[in-house]
Design an enzyme around this catalytic site. Structure first.
Site, PDB file in Angstrom:
ATOM      1  N   HIS A  39      21.346  33.299 -78.032  1.00 49.85           N
ATOM      2  CA  HIS A  39      22.560  34.100 -77.865  1.00 49.85           C
ATOM      3  C   HIS A  39      22.609  35.264 -78.848  1.00 49.85           C
ATOM      4  CE1 HIS A  39      23.553  30.969 -80.849  1.00 49.85           C
ATOM      5  NE2 HIS A  39      24.316  31.892 -81.408  1.00 49.85           N
ATOM      6  N   HIS A  80      23.297  38.499 -88.390  1.00 43.37           N
ATOM      7  CA  HIS A  80      23.052  38.458 -86.954  1.00 43.37           C
ATOM      8  C   HIS A  80      23.809  39.616 -86.302  1.00 43.37           C
ATOM      9  CE1 HIS A  80      26.718  35.860 -87.240  1.00 43.37           C
ATOM     10  NE2 HIS A  80      27.047  36.533 -86.145  1.00 43.37           N
ATOM     11  N   HIS A  94      25.634  41.571 -82.751  1.00 40.53           N
ATOM     12  CA  HIS A  94      26.334  41.461 -81.460  1.00 40.53           C
ATOM     13  C   HIS A  94      26.357  42.830 -80.798  1.00 40.53           C
ATOM     14  CE1 HIS A  94      28.102  37.409 -82.141  1.00 40.53           C
ATOM     15  NE2 HIS A  94      28.064  37.784 -83.413  1.00 40.53           N
ATOM     16  N   HIS A 124      26.893  41.161 -88.511  1.00 40.47           N
ATOM     17  CA  HIS A 124      27.642  40.204 -89.304  1.00 40.47           C
ATOM     18  C   HIS A 124      26.766  39.704 -90.452  1.00 40.47           C
ATOM     19  CE1 HIS A 124      30.511  39.089 -85.750  1.00 40.47           C
ATOM     20  NE2 HIS A 124      30.758  40.286 -86.271  1.00 40.47           N
ATOM     21  N   THR A 143      33.059  33.758 -84.666  1.00 50.46           N
ATOM     22  CA  THR A 143      33.212  34.285 -83.303  1.00 50.46           C
ATOM     23  C   THR A 143      32.340  33.530 -82.306  1.00 50.46           C
ATOM     24  OG1 THR A 143      31.513  35.985 -83.624  1.00 50.46           O
ATOM     25  CG2 THR A 143      33.787  36.571 -84.193  1.00 50.46           C
ATOM     26  N   THR A 144      31.709  32.456 -82.750  1.00 47.58           N
ATOM     27  CA  THR A 144      30.972  31.553 -81.871  1.00 47.58           C
ATOM     28  C   THR A 144      31.448  30.132 -82.153  1.00 47.58           C
ATOM     29  OG1 THR A 144      29.188  31.342 -83.500  1.00 47.58           O
ATOM     30  CG2 THR A 144      28.910  33.003 -81.780  1.00 47.58           C
TER      31      THR A 144
END
Length: 276
Positions: free
Chosen positions: A100, A126, A128, A145, A217-218
């Protein structure tokens, strides 16, 4: 009677240890891509994360969820939060395709962020795409992030927004060949040698940033995360964004969670007094 008292004491201590350990276990982001995705129409998409597992219930019922819209009309301008206190050092790192997203893990634990006297050790980066946070409703092309943690499990994240342009991001440029090497399979991991987090170039003592309390946020959408979002938008090339997305095999063209309600949370914009 004394024996019974000892047994009660032992049970109480064990119970306390269990409760103390839970936040540490559940605060981390889920690594297994197959457990959730970002397709809003999917049974395991973001609107259903809170129903997939009991321990992910905060994704559904939490009142301090992220990301949010950093609406200027709602932001309180302050100057007392101070400059960002970072002590970053070069460290060996590994790059992993989590399905993801792409995660850059820092191995040495020698870099940290300090907030209100608490040191948060830099653990991972990571990305997004598009951005998860928005500014006045505007979604950007990419969001980085920078995740930090304390030994007790507290988490602080620095977020940086990027807009696609002609100039590539220098830090991502260092990872180009490594990203290509892990793009073939979910779970692929690669040592990238010594990397310097200072090359992200967060800014100087006059850097403007937003601060609010939110969540991961996950899944499991853990709350009480200290969010620091830089106001300045940086540049990234379209090729770099495409490389990050091509490396992620989730059959969906985005890995950004939908915006969450602010619910009367305080959102501050730290503006140093000497900022012009």
């Amino acid at each position: 009677m004394e024996k019974l008292a000892k047994q009660v004491l032992i049970c109480s201590l064990l119970t306390a240890l269990v409760f103390l350990s839970c936040p540490l276990i559940m605060s981390h982001e889920v690594e297994d891509e197959s457990e959730f995705n970002y397709d809003v129409k999917s049974e395991i998409g973001p609107f259903n994360w809170g129903h997939i597992k009991p321990e992910w219930s905060l994704c559904k019922i939490g009142s301090m969820q992220s990301p949010i819209d950093l609406l200027n009309e709602r932001v309180q301008i302050v100057s007392h939060l101070g400059t960002l206190q970072m002590n970053y050092q070069p460290s060996n790192a590994t790059l992993k395709n989590r399905g993801h997203d792409i995660k850059l893990g820092w191995l040495a634990g020698t870099s940290f962020l300090q907030i209100n006297g608490t040191e948060y050790v830099l653990k991972q980066f990571h990305w997004h795409s598009p951005s998860e946070h928005t500014i006045d409703g505007r979604r950007l092309d990419l969001e980085l992030h920078m995740v930090h943690e304390t030994p007790s499990g507290q988490t602080a994240v620095i977020g940086i927004l990027y807009k696609a342009g002609r100039r590539p991001d220098p830090f991502l440029s260092l990872l180009t060949n490594h990203l290509k090497a892990i793009s073939n399979s979910t779970g692929a991991e690669r040592e990238v040698g010594v990397m310097d987090p200072r090359l992200v170039k967060i800014g100087t003592s006059t850097t403007l940033y937003y601060r609010y309390i939110g969540s991961l946020t996950t899944p499991p959408c853990t709350e009480n995360i200290a969010w620091t979002m830089l106001k300045k938008v940086k540049s990234v090339s379209k090729e770099q964004i495409r490389l990050l997305r091509d490396a992620v095999h989730d059959d969906f063209d985005a890995n950004a969670r939908p915006l969450q309600p602010i619910n009367n949370r305080l959102v501050q914009l730290n503006k140093p007094k000497d900022h012009r």
